[in-house]
Write a protein that holds these residues in place. Structure first.
Motif, PDB file in Angstrom:
ATOM      1  N   LEU A  87     -14.292  14.109  -7.525  1.00 60.14           N
ATOM      2  CA  LEU A  87     -14.558  13.982  -6.083  1.00 60.14           C
ATOM      3  C   LEU A  87     -13.616  12.926  -5.513  1.00 60.14           C
ATOM      4  CD1 LEU A  87     -16.674  14.833  -3.892  1.00 60.14           C
ATOM      5  CD2 LEU A  87     -17.885  12.738  -4.482  1.00 60.14           C
ATOM      6  N   GLY A  88     -13.318  13.007  -4.230  1.00 55.71           N
ATOM      7  CA  GLY A  88     -12.387  12.070  -3.608  1.00 55.71           C
ATOM      8  C   GLY A  88     -12.775  10.609  -3.780  1.00 55.71           C
ATOM      9  N   ALA A  89     -11.749   9.766  -3.877  1.00 57.58           N
ATOM     10  CA  ALA A  89     -11.989   8.322  -3.954  1.00 57.58           C
ATOM     11  C   ALA A  89     -10.849   7.608  -3.253  1.00 57.58           C
ATOM     12  CB  ALA A  89     -12.080   7.868  -5.405  1.00 57.58           C
ATOM     13  N   LEU A  90     -11.141   6.412  -2.771  1.00 54.40           N
ATOM     14  CA  LEU A  90     -10.096   5.600  -2.149  1.00 54.40           C
ATOM     15  C   LEU A  90      -9.163   5.095  -3.240  1.00 54.40           C
ATOM     16  CD1 LEU A  90     -12.376   3.589   0.291  1.00 54.40           C
ATOM     17  CD2 LEU A  90     -10.579   5.218   0.970  1.00 54.40           C
ATOM     18  N   VAL A  91      -7.863   5.034  -2.937  1.00 51.94           N
ATOM     19  CA  VAL A  91      -6.884   4.489  -3.889  1.00 51.94           C
ATOM     20  C   VAL A  91      -6.435   3.147  -3.303  1.00 51.94           C
ATOM     21  CG1 VAL A  91      -4.852   4.985  -5.264  1.00 51.94           C
ATOM     22  CG2 VAL A  91      -6.170   6.870  -4.311  1.00 51.94           C
ATOM     23  N   GLU A  92      -7.107   2.092  -3.735  1.00 50.83           N
ATOM     24  CA  GLU A  92      -6.902   0.773  -3.116  1.00 50.83           C
ATOM     25  C   GLU A  92      -5.463   0.289  -3.258  1.00 50.83           C
ATOM     26  OE1 GLU A  92      -9.348  -0.470  -1.488  1.00 50.83           O
ATOM     27  OE2 GLU A  92     -11.195   0.391  -2.333  1.00 50.83           O
ATOM     28  N   ALA A  93      -4.875   0.474  -4.430  1.00 47.82           N
ATOM     29  CA  ALA A  93      -3.521  -0.061  -4.663  1.00 47.82           C
ATOM     30  C   ALA A  93      -2.524   0.567  -3.686  1.00 47.82           C
ATOM     31  CB  ALA A  93      -3.098   0.205  -6.106  1.00 47.82           C
ATOM     32  N   ALA A  94      -2.663   1.863  -3.452  1.00 50.35           N
ATOM     33  CA  ALA A  94      -1.744   2.562  -2.548  1.00 50.35           C
ATOM     34  C   ALA A  94      -1.911   2.061  -1.122  1.00 50.35           C
ATOM     35  CB  ALA A  94      -1.996   4.064  -2.618  1.00 50.35           C
ATOM     36  N   ALA A  95      -3.149   1.764  -0.734  1.00 49.00           N
ATOM     37  CA  ALA A  95      -3.410   1.279   0.631  1.00 49.00           C
ATOM     38  C   ALA A  95      -2.908  -0.146   0.793  1.00 49.00           C
ATOM     39  CB  ALA A  95      -4.901   1.360   0.923  1.00 49.00           C
ATOM     40  N   GLN A  96      -3.233  -0.995  -0.190  1.00 52.80           N
ATOM     41  CA  GLN A  96      -2.856  -2.418  -0.071  1.00 52.80           C
ATOM     42  C   GLN A  96      -1.348  -2.605  -0.017  1.00 52.80           C
ATOM     43  OE1 GLN A  96      -4.981  -4.278  -3.288  1.00 52.80           O
ATOM     44  NE2 GLN A  96      -6.931  -4.062  -2.200  1.00 52.80           N
ATOM     45  N   SER A  97      -0.614  -1.725  -0.708  1.00 55.96           N
ATOM     46  CA  SER A  97       0.855  -1.883  -0.730  1.00 55.96           C
ATOM     47  C   SER A  97       1.454  -1.657   0.662  1.00 55.96           C
ATOM     48  CB  SER A  97       1.470  -0.906  -1.735  1.00 55.96           C
ATOM     49  OG  SER A  97       1.410   0.409  -1.210  1.00 55.96           O
ATOM     50  N   LEU A  98       0.693  -1.002   1.545  1.00 53.28           N
ATOM     51  CA  LEU A  98       1.210  -0.730   2.896  1.00 53.28           C
ATOM     52  C   LEU A  98       0.906  -1.873   3.865  1.00 53.28           C
ATOM     53  CD1 LEU A  98      -0.021   2.955   3.163  1.00 53.28           C
ATOM     54  CD2 LEU A  98       2.376   2.253   3.097  1.00 53.28           C
ATOM     55  N   GLU A  99      -0.103  -2.644   3.531  1.00 53.10           N
ATOM     56  CA  GLU A  99      -0.597  -3.625   4.517  1.00 53.10           C
ATOM     57  C   GLU A  99       0.319  -4.838   4.627  1.00 53.10           C
ATOM     58  OE1 GLU A  99      -5.265  -2.264   4.106  1.00 53.10           O
ATOM     59  OE2 GLU A  99      -4.657  -4.163   3.218  1.00 53.10           O
ATOM     60  N   GLY A 100       0.482  -5.308   5.864  1.00 53.37           N
ATOM     61  CA  GLY A 100       1.269  -6.524   6.107  1.00 53.37           C
ATOM     62  C   GLY A 100       2.744  -6.273   6.376  1.00 53.37           C
ATOM     63  N   GLY A 101       3.177  -5.020   6.322  1.00 56.59           N
ATOM     64  CA  GLY A 101       4.599  -4.724   6.570  1.00 56.59           C
ATOM     65  C   GLY A 101       4.748  -3.503   7.463  1.00 56.59           C
ATOM     66  N   PRO A 102       5.987  -3.113   7.743  1.00 55.70           N
ATOM     67  CA  PRO A 102       6.201  -1.936   8.587  1.00 55.70           C
ATOM     68  C   PRO A 102       5.922  -0.642   7.816  1.00 55.70           C
ATOM     69  CG  PRO A 102       8.288  -2.793   7.787  1.00 55.70           C
ATOM     70  CD  PRO A 102       7.243  -3.734   7.295  1.00 55.70           C
ATOM     71  N   LEU A 103       5.606   0.416   8.553  1.00 58.68           N
ATOM     72  CA  LEU A 103       5.355   1.719   7.900  1.00 58.68           C
ATOM     73  C   LEU A 103       6.702   2.443   7.753  1.00 58.68           C
ATOM     74  CD1 LEU A 103       2.994   3.410   6.832  1.00 58.68           C
ATOM     75  CD2 LEU A 103       2.714   4.369   9.112  1.00 58.68           C
ATOM     76  N   ASP A 104       7.574   1.861   6.923  1.00 61.13           N
ATOM     77  CA  ASP A 104       8.915   2.447   6.793  1.00 61.13           C
ATOM     78  C   ASP A 104       8.986   3.365   5.566  1.00 61.13           C
ATOM     79  OD1 ASP A 104       9.141   0.750   4.610  1.00 61.13           O
ATOM     80  OD2 ASP A 104      10.278  -0.765   5.702  1.00 61.13           O
ATOM     81  N   ASP A 105      10.113   4.041   5.426  1.00 56.97           N
ATOM     82  CA  ASP A 105      10.244   5.044   4.358  1.00 56.97           C
ATOM     83  C   ASP A 105      10.009   4.440   2.974  1.00 56.97           C
ATOM     84  OD1 ASP A 105      11.004   6.511   6.516  1.00 56.97           O
ATOM     85  OD2 ASP A 105      12.936   7.171   5.701  1.00 56.97           O
ATOM     86  N   GLY A 106      10.588   3.255   2.748  1.00 57.86           N
ATOM     87  CA  GLY A 106      10.483   2.638   1.429  1.00 57.86           C
ATOM     88  C   GLY A 106       9.042   2.329   1.069  1.00 57.86           C
TER      89      GLY A 106
END
Ligand SMILES: Cc1cc2nc3c(=O)[nH]c(=O)nc-3n(C[C@H](O)[C@H](O)[C@H](O)COP(=O)(O)OP(=O)(O)OC[C@H]3O[C@@H](n4cnc5c(N)ncnc54)[C@H](O)[C@@H]3O)c2cc1C
Length: 281
Positions: A212-231
């Protein structure tokens, strides 16, 4: 489910009455679309929730969706259909067929706790549930599954979706073999930007891994605090693919699921970013 063992069909008018009727020999019925497909050994009584006053959908700051609202009720609600660029409606259109959606209830869907396109999106949107098990309480959908409450007798009376402003966007993607089939994998994201255009909060959920679906915390946290850029999008998708509990089953191999996850999370984040950019024009 064989109906031959059923000796009683009850239609309580209140949640208290409905909960009081549940025991080892009875089962709550929403739309019945899942119950009918699975054996329930020893069950003699069906407790139909259809007479409870829970078939509603209210749009206040966010959304309050009654536990017996059908998937069609949700799909046809103009406010929900427009919410977050129509991401809920987009997902629901891929759930089974119109006939299934006319019968299936949101409470029944979430309580059954398996094969779901709905769960990953609602996790990404930070949905809450109101439960009744003698007393009423509200908790996050994520905590409901973490605590295993879908295996309890607690009745879902309401689903809440928080409000989302113009700085928030979401996206959902389902990979499937044919229409009307369960997903090989699905994923959902929600991103909120701060006033400088940096990611303030991200949520990434992946389902049908085949768990069943679950949140993937590591993937979310890596986005936080910076721009939503390609890298940063690529890095988040890599983290998600590495973190999900991918397994082989009759639909797909674990390896294929990881490849789908990488592509799906990346595409969903690009789609969310496109939606945010679209609003600024
Ligand atoms: C042909 C087919 C295709 C499908 N395709 C998809 C798909 O593409 N994507 C997808 O995500 N799903 C799919 N599904 C699953 C479908 O969405 C679920 O069967 C449906 O949502 C279950 O809702 P229901 O109201 O019929 O639940 P029911 O069968 O009534 O109940 C399911 C479980 O929940 C319990 N329950 C019911 N209501 C409540 C409540 N309010 N509170 C607590 N417990 C409750 C019941 O006791 C039971 O254990 C498909 C199903 C079928 C049959």
């Amino acid at each position: 489910m064989s109906l031959t063992g059923i000796t009683a069909y009850l239609q309580p008018g209140t949640l208290e009455e409905a909960y009081g009727l549940l025991d080892d020999r009875s089962i709550a019925v929403g739309g019945g679309t899942d119950i009918i497909r699975h054996p329930h050994i020893g069950v003699t009584t069906l407790v139909d929730l259809g007479a409870l006053p829970l078939r509603y959908l209210r749009h206040e700051s966010g959304f309050a969706i009654g536990g017996t609202a059908t998937l069609s009720d949700m799909l046809e609600h103009p406010g929900l259909a427009a919410h977050l660029d129509g991401v809920v409606a987009e997902m629901l259109r891929g759930v089974g067929s119109p006939l299934l959606r006319n019968a299936a209830t949101i409470g029944g869907h979430l309580a059954r706790g398996r094969y779901s396109d709905i769960v990953p999106l609602l996790l990404a949107l930070d949905a809450t549930l109101t439960l009744f098990d003698g007393t009423e309480r509200t908790l996050s959908l994520a905590d409901y599954y973490r605590a295993g409450l879908h295996r309890s007798r607690a009745l879902i009376s309401e689903i809440g979706l928080p409000p989302a402003g113009p700085d928030t966007a979401a996206a959902f993607l389902k990979f499937t073999r044919v229409a009307f089939d369960y997903a090989l994998l699905n994923c959902a994201v929600q991103v909120r930007l701060d006033g400088r255009g940096m990611v303030e909060e991200a949520r990434v959920a992946v389902g049908e891994t085949p768990a069943l679906g679950a949140l993937v915390e590591a993937a979310a946290q890596s986005l936080e605090g910076g721009p939503l850029d390609d890298g940063r999008i690529d890095a988040s998708a890599e983290l998600a693919a590495a973190a999900i509990p991918a397994q082989d089953d009759q639909r797909a191999s674990a390896e294929y699921r990881r490849a789908l996850c990488r592509v799906g999370v990346r595409r969903a984040l690009f789609r969310a970013r496109g939606r945010l950019e679209g609003r600024r024009q």
